[in-house]
Design a protein around this motif. Sequence first.
Motif, PDB file in Angstrom:
ATOM      1  N   ARG A   5       0.869  -1.178   0.000  1.00  0.00           N
ATOM      2  CA  ARG A   5       0.000   0.000   0.000  1.00  0.00           C
ATOM      3  C   ARG A   5       0.901   1.221   0.000  1.00  0.00           C
ATOM      4  O   ARG A   5       1.710   1.388   0.917  1.00  0.00           O
ATOM      5  CB  ARG A   5      -0.903   0.030   1.230  1.00  0.00           C
ATOM      6  N   ALA A   6       0.741   2.062  -1.005  1.00  0.00           N
ATOM      7  CA  ALA A   6       1.556   3.268  -1.112  1.00  0.00           C
ATOM      8  C   ALA A   6       0.647   4.489  -1.064  1.00  0.00           C
ATOM      9  O   ALA A   6      -0.266   4.616  -1.876  1.00  0.00           O
ATOM     10  CB  ALA A   6       2.359   3.260  -2.402  1.00  0.00           C
ATOM     11  N   VAL A   7       0.899   5.370  -0.096  1.00  0.00           N
ATOM     12  CA  VAL A   7       0.174   6.629   0.022  1.00  0.00           C
ATOM     13  C   VAL A   7       1.048   7.686  -0.643  1.00  0.00           C
ATOM     14  O   VAL A   7       2.172   7.926  -0.210  1.00  0.00           O
ATOM     15  CB  VAL A   7      -0.089   6.990   1.500  1.00  0.00           C
ATOM     16  N   LEU A   8       0.539   8.296  -1.721  1.00  0.00           N
ATOM     17  CA  LEU A   8       1.356   9.149  -2.581  1.00  0.00           C
ATOM     18  C   LEU A   8       0.730  10.513  -2.805  1.00  0.00           C
ATOM     19  O   LEU A   8      -0.490  10.673  -2.711  1.00  0.00           O
ATOM     20  CB  LEU A   8       1.519   8.491  -3.955  1.00  0.00           C
ATOM     21  N   LEU A  70       9.060  -1.679  -4.311  1.00  0.00           N
ATOM     22  CA  LEU A  70       9.468  -0.593  -3.418  1.00  0.00           C
ATOM     23  C   LEU A  70      10.438   0.361  -4.108  1.00  0.00           C
ATOM     24  O   LEU A  70      10.343   1.580  -3.945  1.00  0.00           O
ATOM     25  CB  LEU A  70      10.089  -1.156  -2.143  1.00  0.00           C
ATOM     26  N   GLU A  71      11.361  -0.182  -4.884  1.00  0.00           N
ATOM     27  CA  GLU A  71      12.322   0.658  -5.611  1.00  0.00           C
ATOM     28  C   GLU A  71      11.612   1.532  -6.640  1.00  0.00           C
ATOM     29  O   GLU A  71      11.914   2.721  -6.775  1.00  0.00           O
ATOM     30  CB  GLU A  71      13.378  -0.216  -6.295  1.00  0.00           C
ATOM     31  N   ILE A  72      10.652   0.980  -7.349  1.00  0.00           N
ATOM     32  CA  ILE A  72       9.901   1.742  -8.350  1.00  0.00           C
ATOM     33  C   ILE A  72       9.127   2.879  -7.683  1.00  0.00           C
ATOM     34  O   ILE A  72       9.151   4.018  -8.151  1.00  0.00           O
ATOM     35  CB  ILE A  72       8.951   0.818  -9.143  1.00  0.00           C
ATOM     36  N   VAL A  73       8.453   2.580  -6.581  1.00  0.00           N
ATOM     37  CA  VAL A  73       7.686   3.610  -5.874  1.00  0.00           C
ATOM     38  C   VAL A  73       8.626   4.706  -5.380  1.00  0.00           C
ATOM     39  O   VAL A  73       8.371   5.898  -5.590  1.00  0.00           O
ATOM     40  CB  VAL A  73       6.873   3.002  -4.705  1.00  0.00           C
ATOM     41  N   GLN A  74       9.703   4.321  -4.748  1.00  0.00           N
ATOM     42  CA  GLN A  74      10.665   5.293  -4.214  1.00  0.00           C
ATOM     43  C   GLN A  74      11.223   6.176  -5.331  1.00  0.00           C
ATOM     44  O   GLN A  74      11.293   7.394  -5.199  1.00  0.00           O
ATOM     45  CB  GLN A  74      11.809   4.551  -3.510  1.00  0.00           C
ATOM     46  N   ALA A  77       8.203   8.481  -6.793  1.00  0.00           N
ATOM     47  CA  ALA A  77       7.353   9.283  -5.914  1.00  0.00           C
ATOM     48  C   ALA A  77       8.140  10.272  -5.061  1.00  0.00           C
ATOM     49  O   ALA A  77       7.565  11.197  -4.499  1.00  0.00           O
ATOM     50  CB  ALA A  77       6.535   8.366  -5.002  1.00  0.00           C
ATOM     51  N   LYS A  78       9.443  10.095  -4.976  1.00  0.00           N
ATOM     52  CA  LYS A  78      10.248  10.923  -4.073  1.00  0.00           C
ATOM     53  C   LYS A  78      10.530  12.298  -4.662  1.00  0.00           C
ATOM     54  O   LYS A  78      11.053  12.417  -5.761  1.00  0.00           O
ATOM     55  CB  LYS A  78      11.572  10.226  -3.772  1.00  0.00           C
ATOM     56  N   THR A  79      10.148  13.328  -3.893  1.00  0.00           N
ATOM     57  CA  THR A  79      10.503  14.703  -4.253  1.00  0.00           C
ATOM     58  C   THR A  79      11.539  15.259  -3.284  1.00  0.00           C
ATOM     59  O   THR A  79      12.161  16.273  -3.559  1.00  0.00           O
ATOM     60  CB  THR A  79       9.279  15.640  -4.222  1.00  0.00           C
ATOM     61  N   GLY A  80      11.690  14.595  -2.141  1.00  0.00           N
ATOM     62  CA  GLY A  80      12.599  15.085  -1.112  1.00  0.00           C
ATOM     63  C   GLY A  80      11.937  16.014  -0.115  1.00  0.00           C
ATOM     64  O   GLY A  80      12.587  16.532   0.782  1.00  0.00           O
ATOM     65  N   ASN A  81      10.652  16.242  -0.273  1.00  0.00           N
ATOM     66  CA  ASN A  81       9.904  17.140   0.605  1.00  0.00           C
ATOM     67  C   ASN A  81       9.033  16.350   1.571  1.00  0.00           C
ATOM     68  O   ASN A  81       8.692  15.190   1.314  1.00  0.00           O
ATOM     69  CB  ASN A  81       9.030  18.080  -0.220  1.00  0.00           C
ATOM     70  N   PHE A  82       8.642  17.012   2.675  1.00  0.00           N
ATOM     71  CA  PHE A  82       7.671  16.389   3.567  1.00  0.00           C
ATOM     72  C   PHE A  82       6.409  16.090   2.773  1.00  0.00           C
ATOM     73  O   PHE A  82       6.018  16.854   1.889  1.00  0.00           O
ATOM     74  CB  PHE A  82       7.313  17.325   4.732  1.00  0.00           C
ATOM     75  N   GLY A  83       5.768  14.981   3.097  1.00  0.00           N
ATOM     76  CA  GLY A  83       4.512  14.642   2.442  1.00  0.00           C
ATOM     77  C   GLY A  83       4.657  13.790   1.208  1.00  0.00           C
ATOM     78  O   GLY A  83       3.702  13.609   0.458  1.00  0.00           O
ATOM     79  N   ASP A  84       5.869  13.267   0.948  1.00  0.00           N
ATOM     80  CA  ASP A  84       6.044  12.390  -0.212  1.00  0.00           C
ATOM     81  C   ASP A  84       5.240  11.109  -0.079  1.00  0.00           C
ATOM     82  O   ASP A  84       4.864  10.513  -1.073  1.00  0.00           O
ATOM     83  CB  ASP A  84       7.519  12.044  -0.419  1.00  0.00           C
TER      84      ASP A  84
END
Length: 105
Positions: A5-8, A70-74, A77-84
């Motif tokens: 489950r990924a919250v994005l 997990l690698e694909i999601v990371q 989806a990663k912006t480096g900001n809070f709330g990623d």
Amino acid sequence: MKMVRAVLRPENTELVVDALAAAGFVALTKVQAFGRGKQKGIDSGNVHYDELPKNLLMLVVEDEHVPQVLEIVQQHAKTGNFGDGKVFVSPVETVFTIRTGQEGV
């Protein structure tokens, strides 16, 4: 099997979905949601946003595919900001197809 489950952030969801599909993970569920993390929302000027729009992706994969998912999601989806977002991985005991009653993915 595992449930991922990924919250994005909504603006990153399609990037993640497309990357998962390109890697062969096409079966998933996407749900629009609202929530907040440890920062308890955000402040913009004099306005406090308590709950922010998010998307929840859910997919079931074989145990050996979890690191790849997990690698694909990371990566997408990663912006480096809070709330990623967050990713939760849980065991799945049994899966049944409603139409056929067949057990298994």
